[in-house]
Design a protein around this motif. Sequence first.
Motif, short mmCIF file in Angstrom:
data_model
loop_
_atom_site.label_atom_id
_atom_site.label_comp_id
_atom_site.label_asym_id
_atom_site.label_seq_id
_atom_site.Cartn_x
_atom_site.Cartn_y
_atom_site.Cartn_z
N PRO A 184 -0.34 9.07 -5.96
CA PRO A 184 -0.19 9.50 -4.56
C PRO A 184 -0.44 8.35 -3.58
CG PRO A 184 -2.21 10.37 -5.48
CD PRO A 184 -1.45 9.76 -6.62
N ASP A 185 0.37 8.30 -2.56
CA ASP A 185 0.25 7.26 -1.54
C ASP A 185 -1.07 7.38 -0.80
OD1 ASP A 185 1.83 5.10 -0.12
OD2 ASP A 185 1.32 6.40 1.58
N SER A 186 -1.65 8.58 -0.84
CA SER A 186 -2.90 8.83 -0.11
C SER A 186 -4.08 8.04 -0.66
CB SER A 186 -3.23 10.32 -0.12
OG SER A 186 -3.43 10.77 -1.46
N LEU A 238 -8.45 5.40 0.76
CA LEU A 238 -9.81 5.19 0.21
C LEU A 238 -10.21 3.74 0.49
CD1 LEU A 238 -9.33 7.06 -3.20
CD2 LEU A 238 -10.22 7.98 -1.04
N LEU A 239 -10.54 3.45 1.71
CA LEU A 239 -10.76 2.07 2.15
C LEU A 239 -12.05 1.48 1.59
CD1 LEU A 239 -9.59 2.35 5.87
CD2 LEU A 239 -8.29 1.66 3.85
N ILE A 261 -1.98 1.00 -1.79
CA ILE A 261 -3.15 0.63 -2.59
C ILE A 261 -3.62 -0.77 -2.24
CG2 ILE A 261 -3.88 0.06 -4.94
CD1 ILE A 261 -2.37 2.46 -5.92
N PHE A 262 -2.68 -1.65 -1.92
CA PHE A 262 -3.05 -3.04 -1.67
C PHE A 262 -3.48 -3.27 -0.22
CE2 PHE A 262 -0.10 -3.06 -5.28
CZ PHE A 262 -0.97 -3.53 -6.24
N LEU A 300 1.01 -7.30 -2.61
CA LEU A 300 -0.06 -7.40 -3.60
C LEU A 300 -1.18 -8.33 -3.12
CD1 LEU A 300 -1.25 -7.13 -6.51
CD2 LEU A 300 0.31 -8.95 -7.19
N GLY A 301 -0.81 -9.42 -2.49
CA GLY A 301 -1.80 -10.41 -2.07
C GLY A 301 -2.71 -9.95 -0.95
N ASN A 302 -2.39 -8.80 -0.32
CA ASN A 302 -3.26 -8.30 0.75
C ASN A 302 -4.61 -7.84 0.22
OD1 ASN A 302 -1.15 -8.83 2.40
ND2 ASN A 302 -0.67 -6.70 2.91
N ALA A 303 -4.65 -7.46 -1.06
CA ALA A 303 -5.94 -7.04 -1.66
C ALA A 303 -6.70 -8.31 -2.04
CB ALA A 303 -5.69 -6.15 -2.87
N SER A 304 -7.17 -9.00 -1.03
CA SER A 304 -7.69 -10.36 -1.21
C SER A 304 -8.96 -10.41 -2.04
CB SER A 304 -7.93 -11.00 0.16
OG SER A 304 -8.84 -10.21 0.92
N MET A 305 -9.64 -9.28 -2.23
CA MET A 305 -10.87 -9.27 -3.02
C MET A 305 -10.60 -8.98 -4.50
SD MET A 305 -13.21 -9.96 -0.85
CE MET A 305 -14.71 -9.52 -1.74
N LEU A 306 -9.34 -8.76 -4.84
CA LEU A 306 -8.99 -8.33 -6.20
C LEU A 306 -9.39 -9.39 -7.23
CD1 LEU A 306 -7.61 -5.82 -7.41
CD2 LEU A 306 -5.48 -7.11 -7.45
#
Length: 1011
Positions: free
Chosen positions: A136-138, A142-143, A163-164, A187-193
């Motif tokens: 789900p896109d929702s 979950l920030l 998700i990202f 994908l790169g926006n999730a910089s803490m990954l």
Amino acid sequence: MRMRVDLIYLSVVACFLPSPFYSVSGLNSDGQTLLSLSRHWISIPSSLVSSWNASEANPCSWVGVFCDHNKLLVSLDLSSFKISGEIGPEISGLTHLKSLNLSSNHIFGLIPSQIGNCSLLQHLDLSLNILNGKIPDSLGNLLSLRRLSLFNNSLNGSLPESIFHIPSLKSLRLSFNQLTGLIPSNLGNASMLQELYIDNNQFTGSLPDSLNNLSNLVYLDVHSAGVEGRIPLGHGDCRDLIYLDLSFNHFFGLPPELGNCSNLQQFAVVKCRLTGPIPSSFGQLTKMTLLYLSINQLSGKIPPELHNCTSLSDLQLDQNQLEGSIPSELGMLKLTSLFLFDNYLSGEVPMSIWKIETLENLLIYGNSLFGELPIEVTRMKHLREFTLFDNHFSGIIPQSLGINSSLTKIDFYNNSFTGRIPPNLCFGKQLERLILGFNPLEGSIPSDVGNCPSLERLILDNSNLTGVLPEFVDSPNLLFMNLKNNWLTGEIPASFAKLANITEINLSMNRLSGLLPQELGNLLQLQVLNLSRNALEGPLPSQLGNCSRLLKFDASHNLFNGSIPTDLRSMSGLLTLDLSENHFSGNIPTFVTEFQALIDLRLGGNSLGGTIPSSIVGLKTLGTLNISSNGLTGLCVDCGLNCDAGRNFTRCTHSSDKQRGLTKFQTAMVALGTSALMFAVVIGLGFMLQCRKREKHDIEEIYDDKEDGSLFHKVMVATEDLNDKYIIGRGAHGTVYKASLGPIDGVYAVKKLMFGASKEGSTSMVREIETVGKVRHRNLVKLEDFWMRKDYGLILYRYMHNGSLHDILHEVYPPPFLDWSIRCNIALGTAHGLAYLHFDCDPAIVHCDIKPMNILLDADLEPHISDFGIAKLLDQSSAALMSGTLCGTIGYIAPENAFTSTKSMESDVYSYGIVLLELITRKKAVDPSFADGMDIVRWVRSVWSEKVEVEVVVDAGLYDDLYDSCVMEQVMEVLQLALRCTETEASRRPSMREVVKELEDVYSAISSKLK
């Protein structure tokens, strides 16, 4: 059915649970939400039922529930509780929830979009369930989420970009689902990954450039994810990247910028079709401990700069197209594993390599390396696997090699080593393989070889060894022994009886003498025994009959005498029995008719007498029967009156057969018949003379056109007039030679067919060659040229560099890797060739001998059907062609052909089905691993059904492919197709056109995924 039982269980639970479970008066909202969620579960463990008490004020004491100091539910951990059911939308009511773990249950259905309302969630684990539908896109709401684990489910659809957008996300695990589409560009926006596991999905396209922004990434695994294109590390900052596994995808090359990933510790890009060189910038990866680039198409030289990777311990560059020499700089590394096999490396191995004392596994076989082994190799105290076969190494093997007590595998096969085999190779009692065959060695086999408790394979064939056979004192695990073509003398020791698990013994082409020890009858697992071309004497011990698993027994060209023991009848599974060229006497053994699978019986060159039982001559399975040169009185077949002795044998004449006098009527009929015969002879002679002139003209025309051609001359020069050393194969229909005509003309296979004394045989062969010569299809071997001689004919084909399908499935060691797409391509190409013969040729052609040996593979592993030696033309007015000879090869013959002489398209379909089963299982049609009397069709049908995991029959080399659910489905489809092709009732088999259609659907799915 399971669902129905669970629903019944839920009904019972609902009826008998204590009323507080559902009475919620006084229970806070978290507790009420949990009870509402439980109503979606159709299987609830008793520990949960007894603990979740609705009469309490809050659920904080319930199993799996954790609360904060305010009695608010913050964590729910029900992992591995065997809960079966769905996640209800009520989950949104747990507004204070920070951790939710429902992993390792039987939860099915969709992930509810309402879960996005649990805004405080930091850890969400729904892995190892059977969830389906889309993510789900929702979840992007979950920030606070740090860890999201959804692996091992059946989720499909694309991966949401939302998700990202989660800024705190550190771990994302989506492995083993059915996710499709592109990997989101953000994908790169999730910089803490730090951890990204998207392996074993069905993504397409390439990894996005934004991957470079993940400066905290420590583990990236896209193994079998389906991504392709370039590796997007050419820009940005990848200095914090620690683990990178991109195996089993499709990338174009290795970007030099990877050298900027200075913290990279492990890099694996296995079987990704990589091309181009290995960048020298890899030398900057000083923290890298593991580098796997196996099974690609990398070219160029191994960069010497790798020596700067001072932490590197495991280097695997095998199965590529690397060339040049091995850099001496690699010797500066403290490697434990060095895999360079199956490349185009040449030159001497640098001394520095032999001095790497930390090496445990050194595999450099299948190159063009040369030189001698220095004494320094004996100082590799940790070396376990030492594999150099198929190179050009020479000189003496260091005699102190045996002091290395860690060695488990020594394989120097097919080199030019000289001198003696080092003693004490079994000093450490660890040795599992000793393979030194095809080396010009000297001296005897060290006695300690017989005292290796771990030894499994002993291969010393074609090595000029002398002396006697060793006593086998303690080698209980030895499975395979090949000492063929040496100069060994003396007797076979009785201690061979201690080889309780051995399956194959080959002692042929030596100078062994004396009696055969009766103790060999204790080898109950023995399947192949070859004692041919020695000087063994005396009678065969009757105890050999105890070897009931024996498939091939060859004792030919010895001095054995006496009668053939009747106890041999216990070898009921024999395929080959060769006792020719001995001094056996007595009668022809009738018990051989009890060998239901016998295909080769050779008893010629003995002193056997009496009559040949007609039951032997009539054996349907026999492809070869040789009983010639026997007896002092001519052998004949005792088959009574009105019988056909067959196989060029004479029918025995009894006194009852003699003419007892003719009646007047019979005399008149004889006279009339004689007159008619004389008239027919006169007419026939005139017709034959006319035909002879025509045939002579036809044959001479072929001779004139072909015999003196320059190509013929080149072939004869290249093979030194068909010298035996150029033989690359022998079959029932001819001998095949390899003719290398240079870079312009290329390499050819030359097939020689003997005609014998019959002129009609040569004429028939001309017509067959001319017929097959007109056949043109990319999946059939192309007849390049042919020449006729008086006693033989030559057929010229293009040489196939990968040999036959049989070779790569069963003979090549180590077995080459064949992924599912390669096997499907071979299956489809072969099907196309057969369909062409059946439906596009006029008249149609039935091959009659489809099997892996007759499917040749070119440099691109494209299949080409060969050997039309017994192919038959079908009259268009007839569905089948009758013949008096056995058609095909045992294991591939359709059931109807075991009892009749019908040749039909359906027979070819059956044989093709066997080939499909071999491609899937990598087992032979009649495999030693099968139970007595069982072939591959019976074995597959007995161990597999649609309710049983397909892994029970599939070749282990396909296991990695089976992680892809689509491949799993394709394998099952092809397996079912193979079983339809091998139906006992011929009318139930599909046509080859139908087979092609089904396989094209499977292969198109594979091709679209690879694009």
